[in-house]
Design an enzyme around this catalytic site. Sequence first.
Site, PDB file in Angstrom:
ATOM      1  N   HIS A   1      26.255 -40.358   6.831  1.00  0.00           N
ATOM      2  CA  HIS A   1      25.084 -39.966   5.887  1.00  0.00           C
ATOM      3  C   HIS A   1      25.759 -39.130   4.574  1.00  0.00           C
ATOM      4  O   HIS A   1      25.525 -37.947   4.859  1.00  0.00           O
ATOM      5  CB  HIS A   1      23.482 -40.249   5.827  1.00  0.00           C
ATOM      6  CG  HIS A   1      22.668 -40.546   4.288  1.00  0.00           C
ATOM      7  ND1 HIS A   1      21.947 -39.617   3.532  1.00  0.00           N
ATOM      8  CD2 HIS A   1      21.953 -42.345   4.430  1.00  0.00           C
ATOM      9  CE1 HIS A   1      22.105 -40.133   2.429  1.00  0.00           C
ATOM     10  NE2 HIS A   1      21.287 -41.365   2.761  1.00  0.00           N
TER      11      HIS A   1
ATOM     12  N   ASN B   1      16.479 -46.263   5.203  1.00  0.00           N
ATOM     13  CA  ASN B   1      16.310 -45.766   5.582  1.00  0.00           C
ATOM     14  C   ASN B   1      15.179 -44.333   5.664  1.00  0.00           C
ATOM     15  O   ASN B   1      14.825 -43.614   4.262  1.00  0.00           O
ATOM     16  CB  ASN B   1      17.828 -44.831   5.431  1.00  0.00           C
ATOM     17  CG  ASN B   1      17.863 -43.511   5.717  1.00  0.00           C
ATOM     18  OD1 ASN B   1      17.258 -42.688   6.454  1.00  0.00           O
ATOM     19  ND2 ASN B   1      18.772 -42.942   4.905  1.00  0.00           N
ATOM     20  N   TRP B   2      14.501 -44.581   6.446  1.00  0.00           N
ATOM     21  CA  TRP B   2      13.277 -43.114   6.774  1.00  0.00           C
ATOM     22  C   TRP B   2      13.489 -41.417   5.546  1.00  0.00           C
ATOM     23  O   TRP B   2      12.529 -41.150   5.474  1.00  0.00           O
ATOM     24  CB  TRP B   2      11.871 -43.844   7.884  1.00  0.00           C
ATOM     25  CG  TRP B   2      10.856 -44.841   8.331  1.00  0.00           C
ATOM     26  CD1 TRP B   2      11.920 -45.928   7.016  1.00  0.00           C
ATOM     27  CD2 TRP B   2      10.309 -45.106   8.891  1.00  0.00           C
ATOM     28  NE1 TRP B   2      11.057 -46.956   7.698  1.00  0.00           N
ATOM     29  CE2 TRP B   2       9.774 -46.736   8.196  1.00  0.00           C
ATOM     30  CE3 TRP B   2      10.122 -44.135   9.964  1.00  0.00           C
ATOM     31  CZ2 TRP B   2       9.153 -47.747   9.107  1.00  0.00           C
ATOM     32  CZ3 TRP B   2       8.504 -44.936  10.307  1.00  0.00           C
ATOM     33  CH2 TRP B   2       8.532 -46.168  10.083  1.00  0.00           C
ATOM     34  N   LYS B   3      14.195 -41.701   6.477  1.00  0.00           N
ATOM     35  CA  LYS B   3      14.874 -40.089   5.819  1.00  0.00           C
ATOM     36  C   LYS B   3      13.871 -39.118   6.908  1.00  0.00           C
ATOM     37  O   LYS B   3      12.867 -39.865   8.284  1.00  0.00           O
ATOM     38  CB  LYS B   3      14.890 -39.810   4.585  1.00  0.00           C
ATOM     39  CG  LYS B   3      16.222 -41.110   3.904  1.00  0.00           C
ATOM     40  CD  LYS B   3      16.421 -40.592   2.269  1.00  0.00           C
ATOM     41  CE  LYS B   3      17.111 -41.633   2.169  1.00  0.00           C
ATOM     42  NZ  LYS B   3      17.048 -41.092   1.042  1.00  0.00           N
TER      43      LYS B   3
ATOM     44  N   SER C   1      19.444 -46.362  -4.456  1.00  0.00           N
ATOM     45  CA  SER C   1      18.155 -47.045  -5.535  1.00  0.00           C
ATOM     46  C   SER C   1      18.460 -48.275  -5.623  1.00  0.00           C
ATOM     47  O   SER C   1      18.096 -49.340  -6.808  1.00  0.00           O
ATOM     48  CB  SER C   1      19.282 -46.518  -6.540  1.00  0.00           C
ATOM     49  OG  SER C   1      18.802 -44.920  -6.593  1.00  0.00           O
TER      50      SER C   1
ATOM     51  N   GLU D   1      23.392 -37.028   3.039  1.00  0.00           N
ATOM     52  CA  GLU D   1      22.981 -35.403   2.561  1.00  0.00           C
ATOM     53  C   GLU D   1      22.663 -35.303   4.257  1.00  0.00           C
ATOM     54  O   GLU D   1      22.966 -33.514   4.368  1.00  0.00           O
ATOM     55  CB  GLU D   1      21.068 -36.251   3.031  1.00  0.00           C
ATOM     56  CG  GLU D   1      20.600 -36.600   2.084  1.00  0.00           C
ATOM     57  CD  GLU D   1      19.952 -37.677   1.560  1.00  0.00           C
ATOM     58  OE1 GLU D   1      18.863 -38.424   2.829  1.00  0.00           O
ATOM     59  OE2 GLU D   1      18.752 -38.522   0.317  1.00  0.00           O
TER      60      GLU D   1
ATOM     61  N   GLY E   1      18.592 -41.849  -4.617  1.00  0.00           N
ATOM     62  CA  GLY E   1      17.346 -41.283  -4.266  1.00  0.00           C
ATOM     63  C   GLY E   1      18.120 -40.939  -6.106  1.00  0.00           C
ATOM     64  O   GLY E   1      17.098 -39.816  -6.460  1.00  0.00           O
TER      65      GLY E   1
ATOM     66  N   GLU F   1      27.378 -46.286   0.643  1.00  0.00           N
ATOM     67  CA  GLU F   1      26.611 -46.031  -0.744  1.00  0.00           C
ATOM     68  C   GLU F   1      27.643 -44.489  -1.387  1.00  0.00           C
ATOM     69  O   GLU F   1      27.597 -43.453  -0.777  1.00  0.00           O
ATOM     70  CB  GLU F   1      25.624 -44.658   0.061  1.00  0.00           C
ATOM     71  CG  GLU F   1      24.439 -46.205   1.487  1.00  0.00           C
ATOM     72  CD  GLU F   1      23.394 -45.343   2.499  1.00  0.00           C
ATOM     73  OE1 GLU F   1      22.194 -45.804   1.413  1.00  0.00           O
ATOM     74  OE2 GLU F   1      23.472 -43.856   2.721  1.00  0.00           O
TER      75      GLU F   1
ATOM     76  N   GLY G   1      15.926 -46.592   0.709  1.00  0.00           N
ATOM     77  CA  GLY G   1      15.770 -45.404   1.015  1.00  0.00           C
ATOM     78  C   GLY G   1      14.123 -45.155   1.133  1.00  0.00           C
ATOM     79  O   GLY G   1      12.779 -45.780   1.090  1.00  0.00           O
ATOM     80  N   GLY G   2      14.142 -44.507  -0.326  1.00  0.00           N
ATOM     81  CA  GLY G   2      12.764 -44.322  -1.285  1.00  0.00           C
ATOM     82  C   GLY G   2      11.851 -45.506  -0.845  1.00  0.00           C
ATOM     83  O   GLY G   2      10.687 -45.808  -1.444  1.00  0.00           O
TER      84      GLY G   2
HETATM   85  P1  13P Z   1      17.855 -44.207  -2.161  1.00  0.00           P
HETATM   86  O1  13P Z   1      17.311 -45.921  -1.282  1.00  0.00           O
HETATM   87  O2  13P Z   1      16.408 -43.801  -1.921  1.00  0.00           O
HETATM   88  O3  13P Z   1      18.391 -44.582  -2.968  1.00  0.00           O
HETATM   89  O4  13P Z   1      18.487 -43.610  -0.554  1.00  0.00           O
HETATM   90  C1  13P Z   1      19.361 -45.164   0.176  1.00  0.00           C
HETATM   91  C2  13P Z   1      19.652 -44.195   1.289  1.00  0.00           C
HETATM   92  O5  13P Z   1      19.717 -42.991   1.621  1.00  0.00           O
HETATM   93  C3  13P Z   1      20.146 -45.376   2.167  1.00  0.00           C
HETATM   94  O6  13P Z   1      20.673 -44.619   3.491  1.00  0.00           O
END
Ligand code: 13P
Length: 258
Positions: free
Chosen positions: A100, A12-14, A218, A102, A178, A172, A239-240
């Site tokens: 998601h 997930n590049w956000k 994470s 967010e 994050g 999640e 994500g990150g």
């Molecule tokens: P992180 O891996 O940065 O915790 O993010 C997870 C995420 O939001 C995947 O959709």
Amino acid sequence: MLAERTPIVLSNWKMNKTVNQSLDYLANLMRETGSQGRRMEIILCVPFSLIKIMADKLDGPSLIAVSGQNVHWEDWGAYTGEISAPMLADLGAQFCMIGHSERRKYFAETDEMVNRKALALLKSGVRPIVCIGETREERQLELTINILEKQLRVCFNRFSASDLEQTVILYEPRWAIGTGNVANSDQIAEAHHYIRQELQRLFSPPSADRTRIIYGGSVTPDNIAAISKIEDVDGVGVGGASLDLPNFLKIVNAIPTP
Ligand code: 13P
């Protein structure tokens, strides 16, 4: 992981990456994974601005698929700033993430909206990736299972068994996203086991057993080996740690494939 469920590694590049950065990432990912002949799906959830140029590069059989990160539930109309399921299909998105944490936190997305979005995607042939999970407070109050029960019931309202099988569930926990606080193996195992059981009850055991449930929050190269051993975990959402390709490849390469 059950042999008949193809594992998923989702990135997930956000709200990250330009056109040039995305093409560079994709070309290197295709080169690194192209000759592996592994049975897995790599799903890149990218900003709308990148879907078409990336999907065009993936014309033909590939382990890699492009996904949106959000969609509106109507096909068109006066919804400034939004994008619809037929538009995503037209761009070449095979999947779209919805609900998601967010989106829930910053844009007040609810389970009812997630359900409308999921049905709109299925109608347009785009496969939903439905995100569910509890907040830190809900876990502390021992409400995790209640929250998951409600999310599954509402998000999958009016789904057929075949709709379910088209869908990926991304568990999640919101407190793990994050933060560097990955859920521990027992917490992940309990949640995934509950989700599968509840899907068996809401739909049927064979349909639930064919549905992929992946974990996010994470995930890093350091914890992927432990997470991918957990029963009922069919892959991960990253994500990150997926923004940097060498890091992401460490995760891809650590996933056992059937
Ligand atoms: P992180 O891996 O940065 O915790 O993010 C997870 C995420 O939001 C995947 O959709």
